[in-house]
Each structure stands twice: as C-alpha cells, then as structure tokens.
Design a protein around this motif. Structure first.
Motif, PDB file in Angstrom:
ATOM      1  N   ALA A  61       0.837  -1.205   0.000  1.00  0.00           N
ATOM      2  CA  ALA A  61       0.000   0.000   0.000  1.00  0.00           C
ATOM      3  C   ALA A  61       0.870   1.252   0.000  1.00  0.00           C
ATOM      4  N   LEU A  62       1.932   1.256   0.783  1.00  0.00           N
ATOM      5  CA  LEU A  62       2.808   2.419   0.843  1.00  0.00           C
ATOM      6  C   LEU A  62       3.548   2.637  -0.477  1.00  0.00           C
ATOM      7  N   LYS A  63       3.904   1.561  -1.166  1.00  0.00           N
ATOM      8  CA  LYS A  63       4.544   1.696  -2.481  1.00  0.00           C
ATOM      9  C   LYS A  63       3.600   2.357  -3.475  1.00  0.00           C
ATOM     10  N   VAL A  64       2.321   1.996  -3.409  1.00  0.00           N
ATOM     11  CA  VAL A  64       1.329   2.619  -4.293  1.00  0.00           C
ATOM     12  C   VAL A  64       1.256   4.117  -4.010  1.00  0.00           C
ATOM     13  N   LEU A  65       1.332   4.502  -2.759  1.00  0.00           N
ATOM     14  CA  LEU A  65       1.225   5.902  -2.361  1.00  0.00           C
ATOM     15  C   LEU A  65       2.519   6.689  -2.588  1.00  0.00           C
ATOM     16  N   ALA A  66       3.627   5.999  -2.849  1.00  0.00           N
ATOM     17  CA  ALA A  66       4.937   6.642  -2.911  1.00  0.00           C
ATOM     18  C   ALA A  66       5.255   7.258  -4.271  1.00  0.00           C
ATOM     19  N   ASN A  67       4.245   7.711  -4.973  1.00  0.00           N
ATOM     20  CA  ASN A  67       4.419   8.419  -6.237  1.00  0.00           C
ATOM     21  C   ASN A  67       3.483   9.617  -6.195  1.00  0.00           C
ATOM     22  N   ASP A  96       2.022  11.571  -8.430  1.00  0.00           N
ATOM     23  CA  ASP A  96       0.829  11.559  -9.275  1.00  0.00           C
ATOM     24  C   ASP A  96      -0.198  10.543  -8.779  1.00  0.00           C
ATOM     25  N   ARG A  97       0.265   9.349  -8.379  1.00  0.00           N
ATOM     26  CA  ARG A  97      -0.682   8.348  -7.856  1.00  0.00           C
ATOM     27  C   ARG A  97      -1.322   8.835  -6.568  1.00  0.00           C
ATOM     28  N   LEU A  98      -0.522   9.485  -5.720  1.00  0.00           N
ATOM     29  CA  LEU A  98      -1.073  10.008  -4.468  1.00  0.00           C
ATOM     30  C   LEU A  98      -2.126  11.078  -4.753  1.00  0.00           C
ATOM     31  N   LEU A  99      -1.843  11.972  -5.702  1.00  0.00           N
ATOM     32  CA  LEU A  99      -2.840  12.981  -6.079  1.00  0.00           C
ATOM     33  C   LEU A  99      -4.122  12.328  -6.595  1.00  0.00           C
ATOM     34  N   LEU A 100      -3.967  11.333  -7.457  1.00  0.00           N
ATOM     35  CA  LEU A 100      -5.139  10.632  -7.999  1.00  0.00           C
ATOM     36  C   LEU A 100      -5.945   9.978  -6.889  1.00  0.00           C
ATOM     37  N   LEU A 101      -5.252   9.278  -5.999  1.00  0.00           N
ATOM     38  CA  LEU A 101      -5.962   8.597  -4.919  1.00  0.00           C
ATOM     39  C   LEU A 101      -6.595   9.575  -3.940  1.00  0.00           C
ATOM     40  N   CYS A 102      -5.916  10.675  -3.641  1.00  0.00           N
ATOM     41  CA  CYS A 102      -6.512  11.691  -2.768  1.00  0.00           C
ATOM     42  C   CYS A 102      -7.781  12.248  -3.395  1.00  0.00           C
ATOM     43  N   HIS A 103      -7.721  12.511  -4.694  1.00  0.00           N
ATOM     44  CA  HIS A 103      -8.912  13.010  -5.392  1.00  0.00           C
ATOM     45  C   HIS A 103     -10.028  11.961  -5.344  1.00  0.00           C
ATOM     46  N   LEU A 104      -9.675  10.711  -5.584  1.00  0.00           N
ATOM     47  CA  LEU A 104     -10.677   9.640  -5.569  1.00  0.00           C
ATOM     48  C   LEU A 104     -11.195   9.337  -4.164  1.00  0.00           C
ATOM     49  N   SER A 105     -10.428   9.718  -3.147  1.00  0.00           N
ATOM     50  CA  SER A 105     -10.911   9.488  -1.777  1.00  0.00           C
ATOM     51  C   SER A 105     -12.131  10.357  -1.476  1.00  0.00           C
ATOM     52  N   GLN A 106     -12.336  11.392  -2.305  1.00  0.00           N
ATOM     53  CA  GLN A 106     -13.500  12.261  -2.146  1.00  0.00           C
ATOM     54  C   GLN A 106     -14.729  11.693  -2.863  1.00  0.00           C
ATOM     55  N   GLY A 107     -14.528  10.654  -3.683  1.00  0.00           N
ATOM     56  CA  GLY A 107     -15.634  10.011  -4.382  1.00  0.00           C
ATOM     57  C   GLY A 107     -15.240   9.594  -5.784  1.00  0.00           C
ATOM     58  N   GLU A 108     -16.095   8.836  -6.391  1.00  0.00           N
ATOM     59  CA  GLU A 108     -15.876   8.323  -7.742  1.00  0.00           C
ATOM     60  C   GLU A 108     -15.684   9.466  -8.740  1.00  0.00           C
ATOM     61  N   CYS A 109     -14.832   9.238  -9.752  1.00  0.00           N
ATOM     62  CA  CYS A 109     -14.537  10.290 -10.718  1.00  0.00           C
ATOM     63  C   CYS A 109     -14.154   9.669 -12.050  1.00  0.00           C
ATOM     64  N   CYS A 110     -14.474  10.372 -13.133  1.00  0.00           N
ATOM     65  CA  CYS A 110     -14.095   9.886 -14.462  1.00  0.00           C
ATOM     66  C   CYS A 110     -12.740  10.477 -14.859  1.00  0.00           C
ATOM     67  N   VAL A 111     -12.122   9.844 -15.841  1.00  0.00           N
ATOM     68  CA  VAL A 111     -10.771  10.197 -16.254  1.00  0.00           C
ATOM     69  C   VAL A 111     -10.673  11.653 -16.701  1.00  0.00           C
ATOM     70  N   SER A 112     -11.608  12.100 -17.522  1.00  0.00           N
ATOM     71  CA  SER A 112     -11.521  13.476 -18.033  1.00  0.00           C
ATOM     72  C   SER A 112     -11.609  14.497 -16.902  1.00  0.00           C
ATOM     73  N   ASP A 113     -12.420  14.225 -15.886  1.00  0.00           N
ATOM     74  CA  ASP A 113     -12.509  15.133 -14.743  1.00  0.00           C
ATOM     75  C   ASP A 113     -11.204  15.154 -13.940  1.00  0.00           C
ATOM     76  N   MET A 114     -10.595  13.966 -13.776  1.00  0.00           N
ATOM     77  CA  MET A 114      -9.322  13.912 -13.049  1.00  0.00           C
ATOM     78  C   MET A 114      -8.256  14.697 -13.805  1.00  0.00           C
TER      79      MET A 114
END
Length: 107
Positions: free
Chosen positions: A24-30, A32-50
């Motif tokens: 799990a920490l390896k996934v978070l250790a990037n 861009d991935r951390l930004l994506l996951l933080c954004h997704l932690s607020q709810g479901e999102c489509c690619v164009s919105d991200m």
C-alpha cells in the motif's frame, strides 16, 4: 508490558500484514498516484474530470491509473465512453483520509 485489547499476531500473520502495508505504501509513494488517490478518496470520478482537475497530462494519467488498477487500489466502471474510478480498499481509503487530515489542512 501494557495490556492490549487484542492478542498479538503470530509472526507469520504479522509478516503478511507487513507485506500488505508495504504494498500500500509503495502505491502511495508516487506524487501523481497520491494525487489521484486523494482526489478519488472524495468520491468516484471519471478520467476526463481527473485530468482537468489535477492537471495531470493524459499519458501520465493513463500510466498511473494502470498501476493503480494492477495493484487493485482502484475499481472501475464504464458508463458510455467514460470510465469511472474509485478507491477499492477501505484500508487504503482510511490511510488517505488520515494523510489528508495531516497534510492538507483547511484554509
């Protein structure tokens, strides 16, 4: 020794839990991935919105979303031409929420 509410894990169970935490920490250790996951932690999102909200360019976005899918950090659903992502693991979501509270204070 202090009293704990649960019995200690056997060493093999603790090793397995440590392996899961490291993954799990390896996934978070990037970033861009951390930004994506933080954004997704607020709810479901489509690619164009991200892409528009986070400013991550399409090639990088696609590459990092592929890593998140491969690591089973996100799930997807298709609606027409749009693919929607959401955080797949409640434990990962809890980590993201804790990190958000610690590193993203309210303005």
């Amino acid at each position: 020794m202090t009293d704990s509410p649960t019995a200690p894990l056997p060493p093999e169970a603790m090793r397995h839990a440590a392996q899961q935490a490291v993954a799990a920490l390896k996934v978070l250790a990037n970033e861009d991935r951390l930004l994506l996951l933080c954004h997704l932690s607020q709810g479901e999102c489509c690619v164009s919105d991200m892409e528009s909200h986070l400013g991550i360019l399409q090639p990088t976005l696609s590459q990092q979303l592929a890593v998140l899918r491969r690591e089973k950090a996100v799930t997807t659903r298709r609606e027409g031409k749009n693919i929607y992502y959401q955080v797949a693991d409640a434990r990962l979501l809890a980590l993201l929420q804790t990190m958000y509270a610690q590193y993203c204070p309210a303005p």
